[in-house]
Motif scaffolding. Structure first.
Motif, short mmCIF file in Angstrom:
data_model
loop_
_atom_site.label_atom_id
_atom_site.label_comp_id
_atom_site.label_asym_id
_atom_site.label_seq_id
_atom_site.Cartn_x
_atom_site.Cartn_y
_atom_site.Cartn_z
N ARG A 190 0.83 -1.22 0.00
CA ARG A 190 0.00 0.00 0.00
C ARG A 190 0.86 1.26 0.00
O ARG A 190 0.42 2.32 -0.44
CB ARG A 190 -0.91 0.02 1.22
CG ARG A 190 -2.05 -0.94 1.10
CD ARG A 190 -2.91 -0.99 2.31
NE ARG A 190 -3.38 0.31 2.72
CZ ARG A 190 -4.08 0.53 3.84
NH1 ARG A 190 -4.38 -0.48 4.62
NH2 ARG A 190 -4.48 1.73 4.14
N GLN A 191 2.09 1.14 0.50
CA GLN A 191 2.97 2.30 0.59
C GLN A 191 3.81 2.50 -0.67
O GLN A 191 4.62 3.40 -0.74
CB GLN A 191 3.90 2.15 1.80
CG GLN A 191 3.17 2.01 3.11
CD GLN A 191 2.22 3.17 3.37
OE1 GLN A 191 2.56 4.33 3.20
NE2 GLN A 191 0.99 2.86 3.78
N THR A 192 3.61 1.65 -1.67
CA THR A 192 4.36 1.76 -2.91
C THR A 192 3.46 2.30 -4.01
O THR A 192 2.26 2.47 -3.83
CB THR A 192 4.90 0.39 -3.37
OG1 THR A 192 3.81 -0.42 -3.79
CG2 THR A 192 5.67 -0.31 -2.27
N ASP A 193 4.04 2.53 -5.13
CA ASP A 193 3.28 2.95 -6.31
C ASP A 193 3.15 1.77 -7.27
O ASP A 193 3.24 1.94 -8.48
CB ASP A 193 3.99 4.12 -7.02
CG ASP A 193 3.97 5.37 -6.17
OD1 ASP A 193 3.02 5.54 -5.39
OD2 ASP A 193 4.92 6.17 -6.27
N ALA A 194 2.95 0.58 -6.71
CA ALA A 194 2.86 -0.62 -7.55
C ALA A 194 1.70 -0.47 -8.53
O ALA A 194 0.58 -0.17 -8.14
CB ALA A 194 2.65 -1.85 -6.68
N PRO A 195 1.98 -0.65 -9.83
CA PRO A 195 0.92 -0.51 -10.83
C PRO A 195 -0.14 -1.60 -10.68
O PRO A 195 0.18 -2.76 -10.41
CB PRO A 195 1.65 -0.65 -12.15
CG PRO A 195 2.90 -1.37 -11.84
CD PRO A 195 3.25 -1.02 -10.42
N GLY A 196 -1.38 -1.22 -10.82
CA GLY A 196 -2.48 -2.18 -10.77
C GLY A 196 -2.80 -2.70 -9.39
O GLY A 196 -3.50 -3.67 -9.24
N LEU A 197 -2.26 -2.03 -8.36
CA LEU A 197 -2.52 -2.49 -7.00
C LEU A 197 -3.98 -2.31 -6.65
O LEU A 197 -4.57 -1.27 -6.88
CB LEU A 197 -1.65 -1.66 -6.03
CG LEU A 197 -1.72 -2.02 -4.56
CD1 LEU A 197 -1.17 -3.42 -4.34
CD2 LEU A 197 -0.94 -1.02 -3.75
N ILE A 198 -4.57 -3.35 -6.10
CA ILE A 198 -5.97 -3.30 -5.69
C ILE A 198 -5.99 -2.98 -4.20
O ILE A 198 -5.31 -3.62 -3.41
CB ILE A 198 -6.68 -4.65 -5.93
CG1 ILE A 198 -6.69 -4.97 -7.41
CG2 ILE A 198 -8.07 -4.65 -5.35
CD1 ILE A 198 -7.22 -6.36 -7.72
N ARG A 199 -6.79 -2.00 -3.82
CA ARG A 199 -6.92 -1.66 -2.41
C ARG A 199 -8.30 -2.08 -1.93
O ARG A 199 -9.31 -1.71 -2.51
CB ARG A 199 -6.72 -0.16 -2.21
CG ARG A 199 -5.29 0.26 -2.43
CD ARG A 199 -5.06 1.67 -1.92
NE ARG A 199 -3.67 1.96 -1.83
CZ ARG A 199 -2.96 2.51 -2.81
NH1 ARG A 199 -3.54 2.83 -3.93
NH2 ARG A 199 -1.68 2.74 -2.66
N ILE A 200 -8.31 -2.86 -0.86
CA ILE A 200 -9.56 -3.32 -0.26
C ILE A 200 -9.53 -2.94 1.20
O ILE A 200 -8.60 -3.29 1.92
CB ILE A 200 -9.72 -4.85 -0.40
CG1 ILE A 200 -9.70 -5.28 -1.85
CG2 ILE A 200 -11.00 -5.31 0.28
CD1 ILE A 200 -9.65 -6.79 -2.03
N ASN A 201 -10.54 -2.22 1.65
CA ASN A 201 -10.66 -1.87 3.05
C ASN A 201 -11.67 -2.84 3.68
O ASN A 201 -12.83 -2.84 3.32
CB ASN A 201 -11.14 -0.42 3.18
CG ASN A 201 -11.21 0.01 4.62
OD1 ASN A 201 -11.09 -0.80 5.55
ND2 ASN A 201 -11.39 1.31 4.82
N LEU A 202 -11.22 -3.66 4.62
CA LEU A 202 -12.09 -4.64 5.25
C LEU A 202 -12.78 -4.10 6.49
O LEU A 202 -13.53 -4.82 7.15
CB LEU A 202 -11.28 -5.89 5.62
CG LEU A 202 -10.65 -6.63 4.45
CD1 LEU A 202 -9.87 -7.83 4.95
CD2 LEU A 202 -11.70 -7.06 3.45
#
Length: 171
Positions: A157-169
């Motif tokens: 989450r702290q990177t700029d990884a392309p295509g990263l999916i963020r899910i808040n549980l």
């Protein structure tokens, strides 16, 4: 946590049965500390397949029965959650399950879920897709990879990884 992902749908449910439940029940059954029960789980625990079996070693037999009882409750909750998702959310049955956490070390855990849920089961190793530095102990990482899934996710989450999916549980 159970997370079902299908196209644009995400369904989550926290299920309170897992490794800590197994350890607590071992501690209660043997009248020992949580730490001693965790050691019993690690050293003697396994998932008996095909129902209840008798092990020649009495302690291993008792531990395996506790493991099987907790996993049977976990299976029931997972099945209930999948049925809810399918009936109330119009979702499809899962085609694959990923296991994570410290209890994935229990022998035959994957086979238990394959048989009980009739679905492909894999262990989720975050390091198959994330590179690590050369100074990292590869053997230790291999042994602990399944317990580090959440940590790797938080780090990504702290990177700029392309295509990263963020899910808040969080509810």
């Amino acid at each position: 946590n159970l997370i079902l992902v299908e196209d644009e749908k995400i369904y989550t449910r926290s299920i309170p049965y897992a490794g800590n439940t197994i350890t607590k029940e071992i501690a209660q059954a043997f009248g020992c500390s949580f730490e001693e029960a965790e050691q019993l789980k690690i050293e003697r625990g396994y998932v008996a397949l095909g129902g209840v079996t008798e092990d020649a070693d009495e302690i291993t037999d008792r531990v395996s029965k506790i493991v099987r009882t907790v996993l049977t409750r976990l299976h029931a909750e997972i099945s209930r959650s999948i049925n809810f998702y399918r009936s109330q959310q119009g979702g499809a049955a899962p085609s694959r399950i990923f296991l994570t956490g410290g209890s994935v070390r229990l022998p035959q855990l994957d086979q238990f879920f394959m048989e009980s849920l009739q679905v492909e089961v894999e262990y989720l190793n975050p390091f198959t897709a994330v590179r690590v530095g050369g100074r990292v102990d590869a053997a230790a990482l291999e042994s602990d990879a399944f317990t580090l899934v959440e940590s790797v996710g938080l780090a990504l989450r702290q990177t700029d990884a392309p295509g990263l999916i963020r899910i808040n549980l969080m509810p």
